[in-house]
Design a protein around this motif. Structure first.
Motif, mmCIF file in Angstrom:
data_model
loop_
_atom_site.group_PDB
_atom_site.id
_atom_site.type_symbol
_atom_site.label_atom_id
_atom_site.label_comp_id
_atom_site.label_asym_id
_atom_site.label_seq_id
_atom_site.Cartn_x
_atom_site.Cartn_y
_atom_site.Cartn_z
ATOM 1 N N ILE A 22 6.959 -6.715 -12.231
ATOM 2 C CA ILE A 22 7.831 -6.563 -13.407
ATOM 3 C C ILE A 22 8.689 -5.308 -13.280
ATOM 4 N N ASN A 23 8.072 -4.203 -12.868
ATOM 5 C CA ASN A 23 8.771 -2.916 -12.851
ATOM 6 C C ASN A 23 9.624 -2.668 -11.614
ATOM 7 N N ARG A 24 9.203 -3.195 -10.455
ATOM 8 C CA ARG A 24 9.919 -2.867 -9.215
ATOM 9 C C ARG A 24 10.373 -4.074 -8.415
ATOM 10 N N GLY A 25 9.962 -5.267 -8.827
ATOM 11 C CA GLY A 25 10.365 -6.476 -8.118
ATOM 12 C C GLY A 25 9.279 -7.015 -7.210
ATOM 13 N N LYS A 26 9.405 -8.298 -6.877
ATOM 14 C CA LYS A 26 8.389 -8.997 -6.099
ATOM 15 C C LYS A 26 8.215 -8.408 -4.707
ATOM 16 N N LEU A 27 9.296 -8.102 -4.011
ATOM 17 C CA LEU A 27 9.202 -7.579 -2.648
ATOM 18 C C LEU A 27 8.445 -6.250 -2.617
ATOM 19 N N SER A 28 8.760 -5.363 -3.529
ATOM 20 C CA SER A 28 8.072 -4.072 -3.609
ATOM 21 C C SER A 28 6.592 -4.256 -3.960
ATOM 22 N N ALA A 29 6.311 -5.178 -4.877
ATOM 23 C CA ALA A 29 4.922 -5.465 -5.254
ATOM 24 C C ALA A 29 4.147 -6.012 -4.058
ATOM 25 N N ASP A 30 4.755 -6.941 -3.331
ATOM 26 C CA ASP A 30 4.109 -7.507 -2.142
ATOM 27 C C ASP A 30 3.771 -6.415 -1.126
ATOM 28 N N LYS A 31 4.706 -5.513 -0.883
ATOM 29 C CA LYS A 31 4.496 -4.441 0.097
ATOM 30 C C LYS A 31 3.353 -3.508 -0.321
ATOM 31 N N GLU A 32 3.330 -3.139 -1.599
ATOM 32 C CA GLU A 32 2.284 -2.223 -2.064
ATOM 33 C C GLU A 32 0.906 -2.867 -1.987
ATOM 34 N N ILE A 33 0.808 -4.120 -2.360
ATOM 35 C CA ILE A 33 -0.482 -4.824 -2.294
ATOM 36 C C ILE A 33 -0.926 -4.973 -0.842
ATOM 37 N N ASP A 34 0.016 -5.265 0.049
ATOM 38 C CA ASP A 34 -0.317 -5.343 1.476
ATOM 39 C C ASP A 34 -0.884 -4.016 1.977
ATOM 40 N N LYS A 35 -0.306 -2.907 1.532
ATOM 41 C CA LYS A 35 -0.788 -1.591 1.947
ATOM 42 C C LYS A 35 -2.214 -1.345 1.450
ATOM 43 N N ILE A 36 -2.496 -1.791 0.231
ATOM 44 C CA ILE A 36 -3.852 -1.642 -0.318
ATOM 45 C C ILE A 36 -4.846 -2.438 0.524
ATOM 46 N N PHE A 37 -4.517 -3.694 0.827
ATOM 47 C CA PHE A 37 -5.415 -4.519 1.636
ATOM 48 C C PHE A 37 -5.552 -3.980 3.058
ATOM 49 N N ASP A 38 -4.453 -3.505 3.640
ATOM 50 C CA ASP A 38 -4.515 -2.923 4.982
ATOM 51 C C ASP A 38 -5.444 -1.719 5.013
ATOM 52 N N LYS A 39 -5.375 -0.890 3.981
ATOM 53 C CA LYS A 39 -6.220 0.309 3.910
ATOM 54 C C LYS A 39 -7.695 -0.091 3.863
ATOM 55 N N THR A 40 -8.034 -1.116 3.068
ATOM 56 C CA THR A 40 -9.440 -1.519 2.958
ATOM 57 C C THR A 40 -9.949 -2.163 4.245
ATOM 58 N N THR A 41 -9.067 -2.765 5.018
ATOM 59 C CA THR A 41 -9.464 -3.367 6.291
ATOM 60 C C THR A 41 -10.017 -2.316 7.248
ATOM 61 N N LEU A 42 -9.505 -1.096 7.152
ATOM 62 C CA LEU A 42 -10.003 -0.005 8.001
ATOM 63 C C LEU A 42 -11.490 0.261 7.784
ATOM 64 N N LEU A 43 -11.978 -0.082 6.592
ATOM 65 C CA LEU A 43 -13.389 0.167 6.269
ATOM 66 C C LEU A 43 -14.343 -0.691 7.096
ATOM 67 N N GLU A 44 -13.862 -1.773 7.679
ATOM 68 C CA GLU A 44 -14.717 -2.609 8.518
ATOM 69 C C GLU A 44 -15.306 -1.791 9.666
ATOM 70 N N ASN A 45 -14.491 -0.929 10.255
ATOM 71 C CA ASN A 45 -14.937 -0.121 11.397
ATOM 72 C C ASN A 45 -15.283 1.314 11.029
ATOM 73 N N PHE A 46 -14.755 1.786 9.907
ATOM 74 C CA PHE A 46 -14.970 3.172 9.493
ATOM 75 C C PHE A 46 -15.388 3.235 8.019
ATOM 76 N N PRO A 47 -16.568 2.714 7.683
ATOM 77 C CA PRO A 47 -16.958 2.625 6.272
ATOM 78 C C PRO A 47 -17.107 3.965 5.562
ATOM 79 N N LYS A 48 -17.364 5.025 6.297
ATOM 80 C CA LYS A 48 -17.552 6.327 5.659
ATOM 81 C C LYS A 48 -16.282 7.173 5.668
ATOM 82 N N MET A 49 -15.137 6.556 5.939
ATOM 83 C CA MET A 49 -13.901 7.326 6.024
ATOM 84 C C MET A 49 -13.442 7.861 4.674
ATOM 85 N N GLY A 50 -13.851 7.237 3.602
ATOM 86 C CA GLY A 50 -13.448 7.674 2.269
ATOM 87 C C GLY A 50 -14.263 8.846 1.778
#
Length: 104
Positions: A22-50
């Motif tokens: 709503i605030n920034r458009g579909k493309l921007s929303a898609d990119k931000e959500i992808d970044k969130i999912f990409d970040k969590t994928t790192l936890l598969e190999n580095f669970p204590k990184m946070g």
């Protein structure tokens, strides 16, 4: 380890997506959500990184977090099940006392 999303965290991401769309458009929303999912994928190999989230625990277990943009991703490691459980995705611009309010 496998990354598993609790239903509440999936709902958080859906809410973030809708607000961003709503605030920034579909493309921007898609990119931000992808970044969130990409970040969590790192936890598969580095669970204590946070970092450890002070003053919060879920069922007596340590809660950790990652930051992606304006969003804090809260998770815990369940070693016995071989899982990293995503608990919540929280907009850091909101009241921090409500981060795990759905869990507690």
């Amino acid at each position: 380890m496998r990354v598993d999303w609790k239903e509440s965290a999936v709902n958080d991401v859906e809410e973030v997506y809708e607000k961003l769309k709503i605030n920034r458009g579909k493309l921007s929303a898609d990119k931000e959500i992808d970044k969130i999912f990409d970040k969590t994928t790192l936890l598969e190999n580095f669970p204590k990184m946070g970092a450890v989230q002070e003053n919060h625990n879920a069922g007596g277990e340590t809660v950790r977090y990652l930051v992606q943009g304006n969003y804090k991703i809260l998770y815990q490691i369940n070693t016995s099940k071989g899982l990293v459980e995503i608990l919540a995705v929280f907009d850091t611009r909101r009241d921090p006392s409500k981060m795990l309010s759905k869990e507690e």
